[in-house]
Design an enzyme around this catalytic site. Structure first.
Site, PDB file in Angstrom:
ATOM      1  N   ASP A 297     -38.698 -12.942 -19.250  1.00  7.26           N
ATOM      2  CA  ASP A 297     -39.045 -12.502 -17.693  1.00  7.26           C
ATOM      3  C   ASP A 297     -39.987 -13.576 -17.215  1.00  7.26           C
ATOM      4  O   ASP A 297     -39.776 -14.146 -16.065  1.00  7.26           O
ATOM      5  CB  ASP A 297     -39.225 -11.099 -17.642  1.00  7.26           C
ATOM      6  CG  ASP A 297     -39.457 -10.733 -16.183  1.00  7.26           C
ATOM      7  OD1 ASP A 297     -38.469 -10.488 -15.581  1.00  7.26           O
ATOM      8  OD2 ASP A 297     -40.529 -10.470 -15.910  1.00  7.26           O
TER       9      ASP A 297
ATOM     10  N   LYS B   2     -39.473 -16.678 -13.851  1.00  9.01           N
ATOM     11  CA  LYS B   2     -40.315 -16.817 -13.033  1.00  9.01           C
ATOM     12  C   LYS B   2     -40.958 -18.337 -12.897  1.00  9.01           C
ATOM     13  O   LYS B   2     -41.143 -18.872 -12.004  1.00  9.01           O
ATOM     14  CB  LYS B   2     -41.575 -15.819 -13.081  1.00  9.01           C
ATOM     15  CG  LYS B   2     -40.870 -14.340 -12.829  1.00  9.01           C
ATOM     16  CD  LYS B   2     -41.980 -13.338 -13.055  1.00  9.01           C
ATOM     17  CE  LYS B   2     -41.198 -11.825 -12.798  1.00  9.01           C
ATOM     18  NZ  LYS B   2     -42.178 -10.581 -13.314  1.00  9.01           N
TER      19      LYS B   2
HETATM   20  P1  NHO Z   1     -31.713  -0.729 -11.366  1.00  9.78           P
HETATM   21  O1  NHO Z   1     -32.430   0.533 -10.933  1.00  9.78           O
HETATM   22  O2  NHO Z   1     -30.980  -0.689 -12.618  1.00  9.78           O
HETATM   23  O3  NHO Z   1     -30.506  -0.851 -10.222  1.00  9.78           O
HETATM   24  C1  NHO Z   1     -29.489  -1.802 -10.115  1.00  9.78           C
HETATM   25  C2  NHO Z   1     -28.589  -1.386  -9.073  1.00  9.78           C
HETATM   26  O4  NHO Z   1     -27.491  -2.488  -9.040  1.00  9.78           O
HETATM   27  C3  NHO Z   1     -27.592  -0.097  -9.346  1.00  9.78           C
HETATM   28  O5  NHO Z   1     -27.431   0.673  -8.154  1.00  9.78           O
HETATM   29  C4  NHO Z   1     -26.216  -0.846  -9.892  1.00  9.78           C
HETATM   30  O6  NHO Z   1     -25.095   0.207  -9.533  1.00  9.78           O
HETATM   31  C5  NHO Z   1     -26.129  -1.907  -9.035  1.00  9.78           C
HETATM   32  N1  NHO Z   1     -25.231  -2.966  -9.741  1.00  9.78           N
HETATM   33  C6  NHO Z   1     -25.400  -3.459 -10.954  1.00  9.78           C
HETATM   34  N2  NHO Z   1     -24.525  -4.566 -10.984  1.00  9.78           N
HETATM   35  C7  NHO Z   1     -23.677  -4.403  -9.859  1.00  9.78           C
HETATM   36  C8  NHO Z   1     -22.518  -5.026  -9.565  1.00  9.78           C
HETATM   37  N3  NHO Z   1     -21.763  -6.137 -10.177  1.00  9.78           N
HETATM   38  N4  NHO Z   1     -21.926  -4.972  -8.136  1.00  9.78           N
HETATM   39  C9  NHO Z   1     -22.697  -4.051  -7.589  1.00  9.78           C
HETATM   40  N5  NHO Z   1     -23.690  -3.213  -7.881  1.00  9.78           N
HETATM   41  C10 NHO Z   1     -24.353  -3.432  -9.034  1.00  9.78           C
HETATM   42  O7  NHO Z   1     -32.432  -1.980 -11.230  1.00  9.78           O
HETATM   43  P2  NHO Z   1     -33.950  -2.225 -10.217  1.00  9.78           P
HETATM   44  O8  NHO Z   1     -35.020  -1.718 -10.922  1.00  9.78           O
HETATM   45  O9  NHO Z   1     -33.674  -1.738  -9.016  1.00  9.78           O
HETATM   46  O10 NHO Z   1     -33.869  -4.039 -10.157  1.00  9.78           O
HETATM   47  C11 NHO Z   1     -33.173  -4.621  -9.239  1.00  9.78           C
HETATM   48  C12 NHO Z   1     -33.395  -5.926  -9.047  1.00  9.78           C
HETATM   49  O11 NHO Z   1     -34.814  -5.915  -8.646  1.00  9.78           O
HETATM   50  C13 NHO Z   1     -33.365  -6.619 -10.292  1.00  9.78           C
HETATM   51  O12 NHO Z   1     -32.951  -7.912 -10.254  1.00  9.78           O
HETATM   52  C14 NHO Z   1     -34.576  -6.823 -11.174  1.00  9.78           C
HETATM   53  O13 NHO Z   1     -34.879  -7.854 -11.765  1.00  9.78           O
HETATM   54  C15 NHO Z   1     -35.564  -7.228  -9.688  1.00  9.78           C
HETATM   55  N6  NHO Z   1     -36.743  -6.568  -9.770  1.00  9.78           N
HETATM   56  C16 NHO Z   1     -37.260  -5.421 -10.066  1.00  9.78           C
HETATM   57  C17 NHO Z   1     -38.366  -4.777 -10.107  1.00  9.78           C
HETATM   58  C18 NHO Z   1     -38.773  -3.686 -10.513  1.00  9.78           C
HETATM   59  O14 NHO Z   1     -39.929  -3.332 -10.470  1.00  9.78           O
HETATM   60  N7  NHO Z   1     -37.805  -2.707 -10.956  1.00  9.78           N
HETATM   61  C19 NHO Z   1     -39.438  -6.044 -10.091  1.00  9.78           C
HETATM   62  C20 NHO Z   1     -39.094  -7.274  -9.711  1.00  9.78           C
HETATM   63  C21 NHO Z   1     -37.832  -7.551  -9.607  1.00  9.78           C
HETATM   64  O15 NHO Z   1     -41.468  -6.240  -9.346  1.00  9.78           O
HETATM   65  C22 NHO Z   1     -40.916  -5.780 -10.344  1.00  9.78           C
HETATM   66  C23 NHO Z   1     -41.311  -6.392 -11.806  1.00  9.78           C
HETATM   67  O16 NHO Z   1     -41.253  -7.724 -11.657  1.00  9.78           O
HETATM   68  C24 NHO Z   1     -41.384  -5.789 -12.771  1.00  9.78           C
HETATM   69  C25 NHO Z   1     -41.219  -6.866 -14.340  1.00  9.78           C
HETATM   70  N8  NHO Z   1     -40.678  -5.958 -15.096  1.00  9.78           N
HETATM   71  C26 NHO Z   1     -42.771  -7.050 -14.542  1.00  9.78           C
HETATM   72  O17 NHO Z   1     -43.496  -7.846 -13.803  1.00  9.78           O
HETATM   73  O18 NHO Z   1     -43.260  -6.472 -15.591  1.00  9.78           O
END
Ligand code: NHO
Length: 358
Positions: free
Chosen positions: A219, A223
């Protein structure tokens, strides 16, 4: 008015909808109208004339009135919008990321926290950047690095105004930030075992479901690749040196629970690393580096003196230091770098930039 279609309504997508809903109700003239929602199985399009969907009830509406998910219909609907339209990809799907080129050609602006398109195949990355420019559409992804912290915007401004990057260095993972801030410090905290800290991080939802997906450095590598490319270096995930701190014999264990069960066997290994750092008044931190001057681009675990700005980080904060020709003392961005609230904020701030432009 900007019409918005959202793909992915999980953790981040739901939080974004909540922020957009609050914004809509507190503004006399609404700027955004969410007209389409989609997850992996269902999609919901506004029934009449791009009227905003009722965001107080979207979950039930998507579940009960949603049609079967179909990307082509979704994109066609948005691209026929009479006012500017944005597609937000809140998935981590490669399949969706590989459609950005099409979205842009169809006249849609793209906003996303999904790292895949910006850290994957470099030719595709270059193509979508070019496509955005050619079609005069925005392709914004602030929350792919440092969640909502203004990292990408700042780097873009530095580059576009002709500054020269000397070094980019940072703690880019909220999870690894938390783990090493807790594990390796010179303050008088009672010493906890590495495996205990990883367990707490997992129980509090800071880690990926399988903590090896954080500890393997991938990850952070994504970045670093994203920032490196913006800075003009053709970094590639395949060739970037990445230190995987998952003990070798635990890498192939089939489940996360087996990994967590056996991690305590390696507590002495991490204690030794920490003790060696402490002997020189240093702490352990997991960092990403882009250092063109010394030709070093990598992701690794290092020991840093306690006087270093990265050594005093708290909780799951991120910190990014840009050393440039204009900023020989680095420009430092620091703050919460993980979690749905700040990630959605980063997406929302990208949306506002599009509103101001169109
Ligand atoms: P979820 O909760 O798994 O939700 C994914 C959604 O996408 C679901 O509704 C699913 O049905 C839909 N989906 C998946 N494939 C699909 C497809 N082919 N067609 C249509 N829908 C589809 O994932 P998140 O957590 O909401 O994350 C969403 C995006 O944000 C990801 O790309 C993730 O990498 C990014 N993101 C999340 C976070 C976080 O806090 N959850 C962060 C950054 C980016 O700030 C966070 C972070 O960096 C945390 C990181 N682990 C760290 O620094 O330690």
């Amino acid at each position: 008015m900007v019409n918005v279609g959202i793909i992915g309504v999980g953790l981040v997508g739901s939080e974004l909808l909540s922020q957009l809903s609050t914004h809509r109700s507190s503004n006399v003239i609404p700027k955004f109208s969410v007209v389409a929602l989609k997850n992996s199985s269902k999609q919901l399009l506004s029934s009449s004339d791009y009227a905003p969907l009722d965001l107080s009830n979207w979950k039930v509406a998507l579940q009960t009135h949603g049609a079967t998910s179909d990307l082509a219909t979704f994109v066609e609907y948005l691209s026929s919008s009479p006012t500017p339209a944005v597609i937000i990809d809140n998935t981590s799907s490669q399949e969706i990321a590989s459609q950005y080129s099409l979205f842009l050609r169809k006249g849609l602006h793209v906003v996303t926290p999904n790292k895949k398109a910006f850290s994957g195949d470099i030719e595709y990355y270059k193509k979508i950047v070019e496509e955005a420019e050619k079609n005069k559409r925005s392709l914004l992804h602030e929350s792919t690095v440092g969640a909502g912290l203004p990292v990408i915007n700042t780097l873009n401004d530095l580059i576009k105004t002709g500054d020269k990057i000397v070094k980019i260095e940072g703690i880019f993972s909220g999870t690894l930030s938390y783990i090493f801030n807790e594990f390796s410090s010179l303050s008088g905290n009672t010493k906890r075992k590495f495996s205990e800290i990883v367990k707490v991080a997992q129980e509090n939802g800071y880690t990926e479901p399988d903590p090896r997906d954080d500890l393997n450095g991938l990850d952070v590598a994504r970045k670093v690749v994203i920032l490196g490319r913006i800075a003009g270096f053709d970094l590639d995930l395949e060739t970037l040196p990445v230190e995987n701190i998952v003990p070798e014999s635990l890498r192939t264990l089939p489940s996360s629970s087996e990994f967590m069960e056996r991690l305590p066997e390696f507590d002495h290994h991490f204690d030794n690393l920490d003790q060696t750092a402490k002997n020189s008044n240093q702490v352990l931190r997991y960092i990403g580096i882009i250092d063109p001057v010394n030709n070093e681009k990598c992701v690794k675990l290092v020991s840093l003196p306690v006087s270093h700005p990265f050594a005093s980080l708290k909780g799951s904060d991120n910190i990014i230091a840009f050393t440039t020709q204009r900023f020989p003392n680095p420009l430092i961005i620091q703050g919460a770098g993980a979690g749905a609230g700040v990630t959605a904020f980063g997406i929302f701030s990208d949306l506002l930039k599009i509103y101001d432009k169109v």
